[in-house]
Motif scaffolding. Sequence first.
Motif, short mmCIF file in Angstrom:
data_model
loop_
_atom_site.label_atom_id
_atom_site.label_comp_id
_atom_site.label_asym_id
_atom_site.label_seq_id
_atom_site.Cartn_x
_atom_site.Cartn_y
_atom_site.Cartn_z
N ARG A 55 0.81 -1.22 0.00
CA ARG A 55 0.00 0.00 0.00
C ARG A 55 0.84 1.27 0.00
NH1 ARG A 55 -0.11 -2.46 4.97
NH2 ARG A 55 0.60 -1.23 6.75
N GLY A 56 2.16 1.13 -0.11
CA GLY A 56 3.05 2.29 -0.16
C GLY A 56 3.92 2.38 1.09
N ILE A 57 5.24 2.27 0.90
CA ILE A 57 6.16 2.31 2.04
C ILE A 57 6.35 3.76 2.48
CG2 ILE A 57 8.52 1.81 2.81
CD1 ILE A 57 8.60 -0.46 0.81
N PRO A 58 6.14 4.08 3.74
CA PRO A 58 6.34 5.45 4.22
C PRO A 58 7.81 5.84 4.14
CG PRO A 58 5.92 3.98 6.06
CD PRO A 58 5.69 3.18 4.83
N PRO A 59 8.12 7.11 3.86
CA PRO A 59 9.53 7.54 3.75
C PRO A 59 10.30 7.40 5.05
CG PRO A 59 8.05 9.44 3.72
CD PRO A 59 7.19 8.22 3.60
N GLN A 60 9.60 7.31 6.18
CA GLN A 60 10.30 7.14 7.46
C GLN A 60 11.05 5.82 7.53
OE1 GLN A 60 7.23 8.33 7.14
NE2 GLN A 60 7.41 10.39 8.02
N VAL A 61 10.68 4.84 6.70
CA VAL A 61 11.42 3.58 6.65
C VAL A 61 12.86 3.83 6.22
CG1 VAL A 61 11.61 1.39 5.42
CG2 VAL A 61 9.39 2.15 6.26
N ASN A 62 13.05 4.76 5.28
CA ASN A 62 14.40 5.11 4.84
C ASN A 62 15.18 5.80 5.96
OD1 ASN A 62 13.93 4.23 2.09
ND2 ASN A 62 12.69 6.08 1.85
N VAL A 63 14.50 6.54 6.80
CA VAL A 63 15.16 7.17 7.95
C VAL A 63 15.69 6.11 8.90
CG1 VAL A 63 14.79 8.66 9.95
CG2 VAL A 63 13.76 9.25 7.76
#
Length: 280
Positions: A231-239
């Motif tokens: 459903r879409g990975i939130p950008p906070q995962v990259n953080v």
Amino acid sequence: MSRISRWFAQHWVMGVALLVLGYLFLPIAVVAALSFNRPSNRLSYDFNEFTLDNWRNPCATSDMCDAVLRSAQIGFIATVAATALGTLMAFALARHRFRGRSGLNVLIFLPMATPELVLGTSLLALFVAGGVPLGFWTIVIAHVMFCVSFVVVTVKARLSGMDLRLEEAAMDLYASEWQTFRRITLPLVLPGIVAAALLAFSLSFDDFIITNFNSGTTVTFPMYVWGAAQRGIPPQVNVIGTAMFAIALLLVLATTLRGRRARRAALAAPVVVGQTGGRS
């Protein structure tokens, strides 16, 4: 042309090494860059707009932070247990001779060589047959099981590269076994133990296949990312990924510097003992 050919012949190995390092670190650089990205939509992974909001509010998605904390807890417990067991096994295999030692060396490599799918299903069958409820502690048991082998191999390699004459010199200069271990052996082997612990934590933190089979209703960070990808990975995962890499890099640098100081101190230790600990 001869000068260019000579320069290329002298530096081509370094060039290949830099290309390989670039290949390895390119995905990390992309993750770090995307941690500062404000995506145009939930399913977009293109760099759209620079922002610091992801770093200011890494827990914008509460479920993600709960999963990260749970993975950190599992990783910490599994790392402590695997590092303690693996270090003791490494000392036994590297320093002692006993019946079955060669066979045990082979068995140590089995969890590393066995596909995770096989390990996950085998552990699931074991837990179900034993009536053990799946959840937090079954994940910990599974992670300890496959992390021990990596710890043993890493610490054993460090022990194999140690110069035993340093320990013998300390014992000859009237240091007790405990003093020799604390001041000579432990500082020299500590970088290997720390490296093994970091490896075990990394393997535990990002494991998905074995965890997925034995988690029950417990959701770890890799399982959250897998579910969020639909459903879409939130950008906070990259953080989170960038922060984990930065912390690991700092720990490795600190351990390397400490190891260098320990080696210099170990080389000077016999001289100090001879000046202060000799018999009159």
